[in-house]
Design a protein around this motif. Structure first.
Motif, PDB file in Angstrom:
ATOM      1  N   THR A  53       0.841  -1.208   0.000  1.00 58.22           N
ATOM      2  CA  THR A  53       0.000   0.000   0.000  1.00 58.22           C
ATOM      3  C   THR A  53       0.877   1.259   0.000  1.00 58.22           C
ATOM      4  N   ARG A  76      -7.502   6.347   7.237  1.00 57.42           N
ATOM      5  CA  ARG A  76      -7.591   5.321   6.178  1.00 57.42           C
ATOM      6  C   ARG A  76      -7.319   3.934   6.742  1.00 57.42           C
ATOM      7  N   GLN A 104     -10.300   2.672   8.444  1.00 59.42           N
ATOM      8  CA  GLN A 104     -11.303   2.244   7.448  1.00 59.42           C
ATOM      9  C   GLN A 104     -11.013   0.843   6.929  1.00 59.42           C
ATOM     10  N   VAL A 105      -9.747   0.581   6.565  1.00 61.52           N
ATOM     11  CA  VAL A 105      -9.456  -0.752   5.999  1.00 61.52           C
ATOM     12  C   VAL A 105      -9.498  -1.837   7.072  1.00 61.52           C
ATOM     13  N   GLN A 107     -12.748  -3.208   7.296  1.00 57.05           N
ATOM     14  CA  GLN A 107     -13.069  -4.095   6.169  1.00 57.05           C
ATOM     15  C   GLN A 107     -12.260  -5.385   6.246  1.00 57.05           C
ATOM     16  N   GLY A 135      -6.465  -4.374  -8.452  1.00 55.95           N
ATOM     17  CA  GLY A 135      -7.207  -3.131  -8.217  1.00 55.95           C
ATOM     18  C   GLY A 135      -6.644  -2.014  -9.084  1.00 55.95           C
ATOM     19  N   THR A 168      -3.720  -4.651  -2.268  1.00 57.36           N
ATOM     20  CA  THR A 168      -4.589  -3.613  -2.835  1.00 57.36           C
ATOM     21  C   THR A 168      -3.862  -2.560  -3.653  1.00 57.36           C
ATOM     22  N   TYR A 205      -3.344   0.334  -2.446  1.00 54.66           N
ATOM     23  CA  TYR A 205      -4.054   1.564  -2.026  1.00 54.66           C
ATOM     24  C   TYR A 205      -3.172   2.807  -2.208  1.00 54.66           C
ATOM     25  N   CYS A 219      -4.982   3.252  -7.615  1.00 54.76           N
ATOM     26  CA  CYS A 219      -5.984   2.440  -6.912  1.00 54.76           C
ATOM     27  C   CYS A 219      -6.376   3.095  -5.594  1.00 54.76           C
ATOM     28  N   SER A 236      -8.275   2.714  -3.303  1.00 54.20           N
ATOM     29  CA  SER A 236      -9.110   1.876  -2.439  1.00 54.20           C
ATOM     30  C   SER A 236      -8.249   0.816  -1.769  1.00 54.20           C
ATOM     31  N   ASN A 249      -9.831  -1.589  -0.069  1.00 51.20           N
ATOM     32  CA  ASN A 249     -10.931  -2.480   0.283  1.00 51.20           C
ATOM     33  C   ASN A 249     -10.625  -3.902  -0.212  1.00 51.20           C
TER      34      ASN A 249
END
Ligand code: NIG
Ligand code: FE
Length: 411
Positions: free
Chosen positions: A80, A133, A136-137, A140, A296, A322, A324, A329, A331, A333
């Motif tokens: 990431t 961030r 957030q991940v 998920q 992604g 990902t 990220y 990308c 995201s 997620n």
């Protein structure tokens, strides 16, 4: 602190005696599971698991009824760029209108755009945005991360990014690895003297990064118009002298030679791999380097996907991550990534899940601690919402499969 999860519909990704660093080839399609199971965590570690018909009489401080749910290892997102100063939604529109990622980069956008924003950004604000961030991940399902520098492109800003990553590592309960990616793009001021920038990385940045213990890995964007195979080779040699192992960006936009140069330097992983052919797969087969696919980015840039099926059929341990980042990308997620891997690359759900659990852990050298449900490993687990099968996770796209997260044995 003892936490017991009971009545688990499916406990997925268990390992008993034999511990594997990675799962490869045909084995990727079968995930070892127990039905109607329990798992116990103590002191942050998994200390036992089994089936409900043989549940010992434990005292637990917390007991969680997981009826109807799947429990599986948390995602290990091994690639990431989660520390960045600003979105690049304007470039998103430019690409919709027809410009390519490479054309935007050549005009001074792309990574250089992010570097300009990051240079102006205050360290505290960068930290706060990245922390948000990561939370957030984690919601998920992510339970371990690798984060890169690479939007600094000068000594002070690269160190600023790496300090933010260090602070995230100190603040958050999940394992975080750091990669030093000053060789992400040539700054505009070095456009006509690229050699001087490579020298700056080797002679000035690397010693400071290593002395301050700010990175675990050295990353290079080995790509036409970015860093050549020769540059990459010199940078990785210099990093090795400072104890930084390679994890590199390879073969994203062209068949750049990145895979082979990474393998020659004992890279832990070579990442992206949109543009690979038989010689790259052959080289990977004869190495311990993990092929990490970032579909992604292929999705968001409208590129062709990585040949995941061919790689698995060749017996390789495919990893998914990902990527990220604000450009290719935006995201982190993982459930969405799993859907893309299944629908676009024809990975089976079990293959995709193992690619981002055990193989994700291996790509950050943490597979002795994470990536499967095994006694002694860290209790970073996903407890899903009630669902019928593992396949439902990538199938139910756009929805979060996570019901609750257990991190270090705590809900
Ligand atoms: O992995 N390709 C190089 N680096 C990133 C993108 C960085 C950016 O566009 O900001 C990637 O795709
Ligand atoms: Fe990347």
């Amino acid at each position: 602190m003892r936490s017991l999860i009971t009545n688990i519909h499916l406990l997925a990704g268990i390992e008993n005696g034999d511990r594997r660093r990675v799962v490869s080839g045909a084995d990727m399609a079968s995930m070892r599971c127990l039905k109607d199971a329990w798992v116990l965590a103590e002191g942050g570690l998994i200390t036992g698991f089994g089936t409900m018909d043989a549940l010992p009489d434990f005292h637990a401080d917390t007991q969680i009824d997981a009826s109807g749910s799947i429990v599986l290892p948390a995602w290990c997102d091994s690639h990431t760029h989660i520390v960045f100063a600003a979105a690049r939604d304007g470039e998103f529109v430019d690409r919709i209108r027809g410009l390519s990622y490479a054309e935007i980069a050549a005009r001074g956008g792309g990574i250089l755009n992010s570097a300009n924003k990051l240079n102006e950004a205050d360290e505290e604000a960068l930290f706060d945005a990245a922390l948000h961030r990561v939370h957030q991940v984690m919601a998920q399902g992510t339970g371990a991360l690798e984060i890169k520098s690479g939007y600094g492109l000068n000594t002070e800003s690269e160190l600023k990014m790496l300090r933010v990553i260090r602070r995230l590592r100190e603040t958050l309960p999940i394992p975080i690895r750091a990669s030093f990616l000053a060789a992400h793009a040539y700054p505009a001021s070095y456009r006509n003297n690229k050699e001087a920038y490579v020298k700056l990385i080797i002679d000035e940045m690397l010693p400071r990064v290593a002395d301050e213990g700010l990175a675990d890995y050295m990353d290079v964007f080995c790509e036409e118009g970015f860093f050549s195979v020769d540059d990459t080779s010199r940078l990785l040699d210099a990093a090795a002298l400072r104890g930084l192992k390679p994890k590199i960006h390879a073969n994203q936009l062209h068949n750049s030679g990145g895979v082979q140069v990474g393998i020659r330097h004992g890279a832990i992983s070579v990442d992206h791999l949109e543009c690979v052919a038989e010689p790259e797969l052959e080289a990977l087969k004869h190495s311990d380097t993990i092929p990490t696919l970032l579909p992604g980015a292929a999705y968001f840039l409208g590129m062709h996907y990585q040949p995941a099926r061919q790689m698995i059929d060749a017996g390789l341990p495919v990893c998914l991550a990902t990527d990220y980042n604000p450009g290719s990308c935006p995201s982190g997620n993982v459930p969405l990534l799993l859907n893309i891997a299944c629908t676009q690359m024809k990975m089976l759900p079990e293959e995709a899940i193992q690619a981002v659990t055990l193989n994700g852990a291996a790509a950050i050298e943490l597979s002795t601690q994470l990536g499967t449900i095994a006694v002694g490993k860290t209790a970073n687990l996903i407890i899903t919402r009630p669902m019928p099968s593992l396949a439902y996770i990538p199938y139910d796209f756009g929805n979060n499969p996570v019901g609750r997260m257990m991190i270090k044995g705590r809900i």
